[in-house]
Scaffold this active site. Structure first.
Site, short mmCIF file in Angstrom:
data_model
loop_
_atom_site.label_atom_id
_atom_site.label_comp_id
_atom_site.label_asym_id
_atom_site.label_seq_id
_atom_site.Cartn_x
_atom_site.Cartn_y
_atom_site.Cartn_z
N ALA A 66 -7.04 3.07 -5.77
CA ALA A 66 -7.01 3.43 -6.86
C ALA A 66 -8.38 3.62 -7.59
CB ALA A 66 -6.26 2.47 -7.87
N GLY A 111 -4.15 1.40 -3.37
CA GLY A 111 -3.47 2.23 -3.74
C GLY A 111 -2.95 3.32 -2.87
N GLU A 114 -0.57 1.96 -0.31
CA GLU A 114 0.78 1.80 -0.91
C GLU A 114 1.50 3.22 -1.23
OE1 GLU A 114 0.02 -1.77 -3.84
OE2 GLU A 114 -1.05 -0.33 -4.17
N GLU A 134 -7.40 -5.53 -2.18
CA GLU A 134 -7.57 -5.76 -3.47
C GLU A 134 -8.23 -7.08 -4.13
OE1 GLU A 134 -4.08 -2.67 -3.44
OE2 GLU A 134 -4.85 -4.50 -2.08
#
Length: 260
Positions: A66, A111, A114, A134
């Protein structure tokens, strides 16, 4: 439809979507996620494309996570009120009945990992790297990393990856069950497009049903899953494509699918 952060092109019955922020290693911000949601909605609504491939631009990253710069100053109440990551994820995962493939060409972290795991399956370059780092930022996965990764590779490896933040290479990811196949880096896109074209050449209703059946295995008991499988099989036997497929097999010719 024009996009600023992704590229979308049609290759016969295959839609190719490319994350296109190479200067930021294709990091996912709200604009990228919004455009991805729109692209997947268009793919689902159009009966012409029958499989989709998602990849990243450049040679370094599928999506390196992200966009932390966008998230750093955001307050907890804003994440909660916006239900951050939820809306577009519903469009991509729950709203896409047709098959799609993630072609991971480099880093797929946070992300990005994911997002790749939302695909029906992953094809990886031999240069690909996967991870949920993360914890290094003082947080935890927020787009399904703890859930999909655990289902893919098991508790022990998922726990280790989430707690240490380390990356695993493509060979380890394939061995662990996260990746369907690893191919040479320079052949990844061609291989993914050929695989997608193979899927696109199958009976459309059968492709959707097969996807539903496999996904159902993660959501229900074996007994209920077997019942679900039988019902979908029985529904398919009433289709025009079933009659065409079996007649073509007996007559030793290629089937012509109608998607009905």
């Amino acid at each position: 439809m024009s996009y600023e952060n992704i590229l979308v092109e049609q290759r016969d019955a295959v839609t190719l979507v490319t994350l296109n922020r190479p200067q930021a290693l294709n990091a996912l911000n709200t604009d990228v996620l919004r455009e991805l949601g729109e692209a997947f909605a268009s793919y689902e609504a159009d009966s012409s494309p029958r499989c989709l491939v998602l990849t990243g631009s450049g040679d370094k990253a599928f999506a390196a996570g992200a966009d932390i710069k966008q998230m750093a100053d955001k307050q907890a109440v804003d994440f909660y009120l916006e239900d951050f990551f939820s809306g577009w994820q519903t469009k991509v995962v729950q709203g896409t009945r047709k098959p799609w493939i993630a072609a991971v060409n480099g880093f797929a972290l946070g992300g990005g990992c994911e997002l790749a795991m939302m695909a029906d399956f992953i094809l990886a370059s031999d240069k690909a790297k996967f991870g949920q780092p993360e914890i290094n930022l003082g947080v935890a996965p927020g787009m399904g990393g703890s859930q999909r990764l655990t289902r893919a590779v098991g508790k022990s490896k998922a726990m280790e990856l989430c707690l240490t933040g380390r990356m695993m290479d493509a060979a380890e990811a394939e061995s662990a069950g996260l990746v369907a196949r690893v191919v040479p880096h320079d052949e990844l896109l061609d291989d993914a497009l050929k695989t997608a074209a193979t899927i696109a050449g199958k009976a459309p209703l059968a492709a959707m049903a097969n996807k539903e059946m496999v996904n159902a295995a993660f959501e229900t008991t074996l007994e209920h899953g077997l019942g679900y499988e039988r019902r979908l099989f029985q529904i398919l036997t009433a289709s025009e494509d079933k009659a065409e497929g079996m007649n073509a097999f007996v007559e030793k010719r290629e089937a012509t699918w109608k998607g009905r």
